[in-house]
Design a protein around this motif. Structure first.
Motif, PDB file in Angstrom:
ATOM      1  N   SER A  56      -5.829  -7.475   0.214  1.00  0.00           N
ATOM      2  CA  SER A  56      -4.944  -7.476  -0.944  1.00  0.00           C
ATOM      3  C   SER A  56      -4.674  -6.064  -1.453  1.00  0.00           C
ATOM      4  O   SER A  56      -3.533  -5.711  -1.760  1.00  0.00           O
ATOM      5  CB  SER A  56      -5.543  -8.330  -2.064  1.00  0.00           C
ATOM      6  N   VAL A  57      -5.727  -5.255  -1.547  1.00  0.00           N
ATOM      7  CA  VAL A  57      -5.539  -3.873  -1.997  1.00  0.00           C
ATOM      8  C   VAL A  57      -4.712  -3.102  -0.974  1.00  0.00           C
ATOM      9  O   VAL A  57      -3.825  -2.319  -1.331  1.00  0.00           O
ATOM     10  CB  VAL A  57      -6.899  -3.197  -2.236  1.00  0.00           C
ATOM     11  N   ARG A  58      -4.970  -3.339   0.301  1.00  0.00           N
ATOM     12  CA  ARG A  58      -4.188  -2.661   1.346  1.00  0.00           C
ATOM     13  C   ARG A  58      -2.715  -3.043   1.250  1.00  0.00           C
ATOM     14  O   ARG A  58      -1.838  -2.185   1.392  1.00  0.00           O
ATOM     15  CB  ARG A  58      -4.736  -3.024   2.724  1.00  0.00           C
ATOM     16  N   TRP A  62       0.432  -0.516   0.702  1.00  0.00           N
ATOM     17  CA  TRP A  62       1.616  -0.517   1.566  1.00  0.00           C
ATOM     18  C   TRP A  62       2.889  -0.710   0.747  1.00  0.00           C
ATOM     19  O   TRP A  62       3.897  -0.055   0.985  1.00  0.00           O
ATOM     20  CB  TRP A  62       1.500  -1.625   2.608  1.00  0.00           C
ATOM     21  N   ASP A  63       2.833  -1.639  -0.211  1.00  0.00           N
ATOM     22  CA  ASP A  63       4.003  -1.879  -1.070  1.00  0.00           C
ATOM     23  C   ASP A  63       4.404  -0.601  -1.800  1.00  0.00           C
ATOM     24  O   ASP A  63       5.593  -0.264  -1.891  1.00  0.00           O
ATOM     25  CB  ASP A  63       3.699  -2.983  -2.086  1.00  0.00           C
ATOM     26  N   LYS A  66       5.978   1.945   0.594  1.00  0.00           N
ATOM     27  CA  LYS A  66       7.348   1.557   0.951  1.00  0.00           C
ATOM     28  C   LYS A  66       8.315   1.871  -0.188  1.00  0.00           C
ATOM     29  O   LYS A  66       9.433   2.326   0.037  1.00  0.00           O
ATOM     30  CB  LYS A  66       7.393   0.066   1.283  1.00  0.00           C
ATOM     31  N   LEU A  67       7.869   1.617  -1.424  1.00  0.00           N
ATOM     32  CA  LEU A  67       8.703   1.924  -2.581  1.00  0.00           C
ATOM     33  C   LEU A  67       8.990   3.426  -2.659  1.00  0.00           C
ATOM     34  O   LEU A  67      10.119   3.842  -2.941  1.00  0.00           O
ATOM     35  CB  LEU A  67       8.008   1.450  -3.858  1.00  0.00           C
ATOM     36  N   ILE A  68       7.975   4.243  -2.380  1.00  0.00           N
ATOM     37  CA  ILE A  68       8.161   5.695  -2.406  1.00  0.00           C
ATOM     38  C   ILE A  68       9.168   6.131  -1.346  1.00  0.00           C
ATOM     39  O   ILE A  68      10.031   6.986  -1.591  1.00  0.00           O
ATOM     40  CB  ILE A  68       6.811   6.407  -2.217  1.00  0.00           C
ATOM     41  N   ALA A  91      -3.177   3.212  -6.997  1.00  0.00           N
ATOM     42  CA  ALA A  91      -2.427   4.460  -7.150  1.00  0.00           C
ATOM     43  C   ALA A  91      -3.128   5.612  -6.447  1.00  0.00           C
ATOM     44  O   ALA A  91      -2.482   6.443  -5.786  1.00  0.00           O
ATOM     45  CB  ALA A  91      -2.235   4.773  -8.632  1.00  0.00           C
ATOM     46  N   GLY A  92      -4.442   5.686  -6.573  1.00  0.00           N
ATOM     47  CA  GLY A  92      -5.191   6.747  -5.911  1.00  0.00           C
ATOM     48  C   GLY A  92      -5.120   6.644  -4.399  1.00  0.00           C
ATOM     49  O   GLY A  92      -4.984   7.665  -3.700  1.00  0.00           O
ATOM     50  N   LEU A  93      -5.193   5.424  -3.877  1.00  0.00           N
ATOM     51  CA  LEU A  93      -5.121   5.217  -2.432  1.00  0.00           C
ATOM     52  C   LEU A  93      -3.712   5.494  -1.899  1.00  0.00           C
ATOM     53  O   LEU A  93      -3.554   5.864  -0.733  1.00  0.00           O
ATOM     54  CB  LEU A  93      -5.550   3.790  -2.088  1.00  0.00           C
ATOM     55  N   ILE A  94      -2.706   5.307  -2.742  1.00  0.00           N
ATOM     56  CA  ILE A  94      -1.335   5.665  -2.356  1.00  0.00           C
ATOM     57  C   ILE A  94      -1.187   7.184  -2.309  1.00  0.00           C
ATOM     58  O   ILE A  94      -0.639   7.747  -1.351  1.00  0.00           O
ATOM     59  CB  ILE A  94      -0.315   5.069  -3.348  1.00  0.00           C
TER      60      ILE A  94
END
Length: 226
Positions: A56-58, A62-63, A66-68, A91-94
């Motif tokens: 779920s976090v992954r 990914w979402d 993709k938005l970025i 946010a940190g993992l992104i």
């Protein structure tokens, strides 16, 4: 947004949009329009099912990435990410591996999701389910991919600036866990912009604390890149 959020962050979105900053809100898996039919809360996003929580976090990461990519294709030059509570882990993992992100603001965050679940008041039922079958050390290992401390070197990349807001009376994400992450970041050369507020996890959303957090975030987003 945070885990089990029932409303979007319209006040913060309005505050920044009125100041010329485009705001895009994204729903994490199993929240809002993505809720599981018949569910009363987002139990599939964070639960005692270790693999499903990672998945779920992954998906949330990914979402966000993709938005970025879409924002960049639309011509946006600078992209910042903001996450609250569980959303701050996302946010940190992104931000950690993505050079398209120039600034990241993490509200009510820590490093080890395992420790947060084990010690936090809001996740007591998850700990109760896990404790008979797994020890904290094993949970830390299983959820290692979700531990922001493990990405400290990525978060230390020179083209990323960090902003952290923590609540000194937080019973959900204990302040000691937040400070441990900050110390880990400092050890690898990061100098995060840190705001400590004398409030709890949920009272951060109320005046005057949310105003102080918002103004701190505005200064962080508005300051010139180093």
């Amino acid at each position: 947004h945070h885990w089990n959020a029932s409303t979007r962050n319209r006040q913060i979105a309005k505050f920044f949009s009125q100041r010329g900053i485009t705001v895009v809100e994204i729903a994490m898996p199993y929240h809002f329009e993505r809720s599981r039919p018949g569910s009363l809360y987002a139990d599939y996003m964070l639960s005692s099912n270790l693999g499903r929580t990672i998945q779920s976090v992954r998906q949330a990461v990914w979402d966000g990435r993709k938005l970025i990519r879409w924002l960049k294709s639309e011509g946006y030059r600078e992209v910042s990410v903001l996450g609250m509570s569980l959303g701050s882990w996302v946010a940190g993992l992104i931000a950690a591996p993505d050079s398209a992100v120039s600034k990241a603001s993490l509200f009510l965050t820590a490093g080890s999701l395992a420790d947060m679940v084990w010690t936090g008041r809001a996740t007591r039922s998850i700990r109760d389910s896990l404790e008979p079958v797994i020890e904290l050390t094993d949970l830390r290992r299983a959820w290692g991919p979700l531990n922001l401390e493990n990405y400290a070197h990525n978060l230390a990349r020179p083209d990323l600036e960090l902003h952290v807001v923590l609540a000194t009376r937080d019973k959900v994400v204990l302040p000691d866990l937040s400070r441990r992450l900050i110390q880990k970041l400092k050890a690898v050369g990061v100098r995060p912009n840190v705001l400590e507020l004398n409030c709890g996890h949920y009272s951060l959303a109320m005046p005057p604390y949310i105003l102080l957090a918002g103004l701190s975030l505005k200064r962080f987003l508005s300051c010139a890149d180093k």
